[in-house]
Design an enzyme around this catalytic site. Structure first.
Site, mmCIF file in Angstrom:
data_model
loop_
_atom_site.group_PDB
_atom_site.id
_atom_site.type_symbol
_atom_site.label_atom_id
_atom_site.label_comp_id
_atom_site.label_asym_id
_atom_site.label_seq_id
_atom_site.Cartn_x
_atom_site.Cartn_y
_atom_site.Cartn_z
ATOM 1 N N ALA A 147 0.850 -1.194 0.000
ATOM 2 C CA ALA A 147 0.000 0.000 0.000
ATOM 3 C C ALA A 147 0.881 1.238 0.000
ATOM 4 C CB ALA A 147 -0.914 0.003 1.224
ATOM 5 N N PHE A 183 2.364 4.783 0.673
ATOM 6 C CA PHE A 183 2.290 5.631 1.854
ATOM 7 C C PHE A 183 1.576 6.942 1.546
ATOM 8 C CE2 PHE A 183 5.602 4.516 5.267
ATOM 9 C CZ PHE A 183 5.194 3.196 5.265
ATOM 10 N N LEU A 184 0.901 7.451 2.547
ATOM 11 C CA LEU A 184 0.377 8.807 2.491
ATOM 12 C C LEU A 184 1.515 9.781 2.802
ATOM 13 C CD1 LEU A 184 -3.027 8.305 4.333
ATOM 14 C CD2 LEU A 184 -2.652 8.583 1.889
ATOM 15 N N ASP A 188 -13.838 -4.315 11.754
ATOM 16 C CA ASP A 188 -12.714 -3.777 12.529
ATOM 17 C C ASP A 188 -12.476 -2.288 12.269
ATOM 18 O OD1 ASP A 188 -10.557 -4.070 14.323
ATOM 19 O OD2 ASP A 188 -9.147 -4.223 12.665
ATOM 20 N N ASP A 216 -6.540 0.605 6.510
ATOM 21 C CA ASP A 216 -6.503 -0.652 7.265
ATOM 22 C C ASP A 216 -7.741 -1.505 7.001
ATOM 23 O OD1 ASP A 216 -5.641 -2.618 8.885
ATOM 24 O OD2 ASP A 216 -5.874 -1.542 10.772
#
Length: 570
Positions: free
Chosen positions: A372, A374-375, A441, A461
């Site tokens: 994924a 990264f921001l 979640d 997530d």
């Protein structure tokens, strides 16, 4: 007196022996690495995929490094690699590029390996995502579905004009201090390590991860048809990995991987096969995180036109050359071992499932995982972490307030920031998104601080989605059934995806064929999304029947920016 002197001498000898043993233990990794360099000669590293037998004898040996890289890093470097204390609770974030060591330029071999062939051969230059005309699909009809969807007028709604206050960054490379010294960016497509700087730098010459960061605005993480998206997804599966570190925090093992062009991604390794369902007696907070759920969540988020999940791609990683030999984290390196089945395994350090009983093993050293993007770095673009109002109790016996109070939403509607703007409606979007995946979640969510409360929710997530295809967890939809509020754009798109000519399961199947780990989801999970979509529409229809269309469906399409900046909600 003589006995006292002998006793002091004995204590001194014991102290000297202990110091000697400590020094020897500390120097052991260096001696092993030097021995490896002397034995191998060619410095090519372990090639477990081709020679598993020879690798078993010397799996603990490090590949030969250049003189500048010899030995373990000093304590300061390790502290930098492991310092992620400024991060919020999310699993996708970035540390400052100034913390990236210049020595992380080793030449790890390209060990992508063979991709799955279950859906036919795939060209290397084929877009991973984007225009459906380039997709590899099972039939001509399937090719047209995704393309037709993105040509629909609901997927061509223009954003309000963007001002400087609506963009996360200006298109100026100076906000990344590390970038000022690298005006020519490495694209990972050639073998040269030295580059001559150019006289002029334009935004188009920035690496794809940096262009992605610059494109973030108040309303979306990335534009619908951004060419940078496809290029960034390709980078995630082709860029050479130069360093690896464990992600601090979280319940399960995650790795931070840095690429040759200084981009970074969060790696979640494969823990379960696609056919394995979550056991019925498992609590939602004790379930494994799934790498394929992260991939599928990105594609689902894009099909729903939310565009709130950072780009994710699947990659086949060589655990020897791309993780063990690339890491400078002693704690991670020491958890590698050879299994009785002659496979390379490791387990790392985390709160749960990090032990030899839950080790991650390759075949013999190839392992699937999701990467994924990264921001932006938290030092450059701070994010605020919010507690989800419908957060579960995370307790075996206790229930949350919303589970016992049917009027709970009335209280939420009177609490900032849910009493105005689009925040409550964005939570409803997130609720629908989670229900389609079966994700229970969602305890927190994040927003960019710069945009205040008038911005979208980042869908981070998603690893606990797609755990059960045979069960629909109706409690995930409680926020929608209690509040009876939904955006008009979301409602119309859900109706569109329920039609036979589009059909969510077919769109997801076609979109996921672009990923290198296809098939990402098995058919029962795809069919479960169609079933859950129909149930969402039934809940909305029940709300409309009870409260009326205008009180349930919030207008946000016809030049109406109220959902972003408007007055208090009803």
């Amino acid at each position: 007196m003589i006995l006292f002197r002998k006793f002091r001498f004995l204590i001194l000898m014991v102290f000297l022996v202990a110091c000697t043993l400590h020094i020897m233990i500390d120097l052991l990794p260096k001696l092993e690495k030097r021995a490896s360099g002397a034995d191998s000669g060619d410095g090519a590293g372990c090639q477990c995929a081709q020679h598993p037998d020879s690798d078993v004898q010397g799996w603990g040996k490090q590949r030969a490094r250049s003189p500048g890289e010899a030995g373990w890093p000093n304590k300061h470097t390790l502290r930098i690699l492991q310092d992620f204390s400024n991060e919020p609770s999310s699993n996708i974030t970035s540390h400052s590029l100034e913390k990236i060591t210049a020595a992380a330029g080793n030449k790890a071999g390209d060990s992508y390996g063979k991709t799955r062939q279950s859906a036919g051969n795939q060209r290397d230059d084929k877009p991973l995502i984007g225009n459906a005309s380039g997709a590899r699909t099972a039939s001509a009809q399937a090719v047209s579905r995704l393309s037709a969807l993105f040509q629909h007028h609901l997927y061509k709604v223009d954003l309000p004009p963007l001002t400087d206050d609506d963009t996360l960054f200006k298109t100026d490379i100076r906000f990344y201090p590390r970038a000022t010294g690298n005006q020519a960016w490495h694209d990972g497509n050639d073998e040269e390590d030295e580059f001559s700087p150019t006289s002029e730098v334009t935004a188009e010459s920035y690496p794809n991860w940096l262009q992605f960061h610059i494109g973030v605005n108040r309303y979306e993480l990335y534009p619908r048809h951004s060419p940078v998206l496809d290029a960034l997804l390709k980078d995630l599966v082709t860029q050479r990995i130069t360093s690896v570190a464990m992600k601090s925090g979280g319940t399960q093992l995650k790795l931070i991987m840095t690429f040759q062009n200084y981009g970074q991604a969060l790696f979640k390794p494969m823990k379960q096969t696609r056919e394995q369902e979550t056991p019925p007696d498992f609590f939602y907070f004790s379930d494994f995180e799934r790498h394929n759920a992260e991939i599928a969540a990105f594609h689902l988020d894009r099909i729903l036109d939310f565009r709130r999940v950072p780009p994710v791609a699947g990659r086949l990683v060589n655990m020897t050359s791309e993780i063990r030999d690339a890491t400078r984290d002693k704690k991670l390196w020491r958890t590698f071992f050879i299994s009785p089945a002659n496979n390379i395994c490791f387990y790392g350090e985390c709160s749960y499932y990090c032990s030899t009983e839950h080790a991650l093993c390759g075949k013999p050293d190839q392992i699937e995982g999701s990467l994924a993007a990264f921001l932006p770095d938290l030092n450059l673009a701070k994010r605020k972490t919010w507690r989800n109002p419908w957060r579960r109790s995370y307790h075996k016996r206790k229930k949350a307030e919303w589970e016992v109070d049917p009027d709970y939403c009335d209280e939420v509607k009177q609490t900032p920031p849910y009493d105005r703007g689009s925040r409550l409606l964005d939570v409803m979007d997130m609720t629908i998104f989670d229900f389609l995946m079966g994700n229970m979640d969602r305890h927190h969510y994040e927003t960019f601080e710069k945009f205040g409360n008038d911005t979208f929710i980042i869908h981070l997530d998603n690893g606990r989605g797609f755990g059960k295809h045979s069960h629909d967890e109706l409690s995930i939809l409680v926020p929608l059934s209690q509040c009876c509020r939904v955006k008009k754009s979301t409602y119309l798109r859900l109706q569109l995806l329920a039609k036979e000519e589009y059909q969510l399961s077919f769109l997801m199947e076609e979109s996921l064929l672009r990923d290198r780990l296809t098939p990402v989801l098995i058919q029962p999970h795809l069919q479960a999304m169609d079933r859950r979509l129909r149930f969402v529409l039934q809940v909305i229809a029940g709300c409309i029947e009870k409260e009326g269309y205008v009180n349930v469906v919030e207008e946000d399409l016809v030049g109406d920016t109220a959902t972003h900046r408007g007055p208090a909600q009803r």
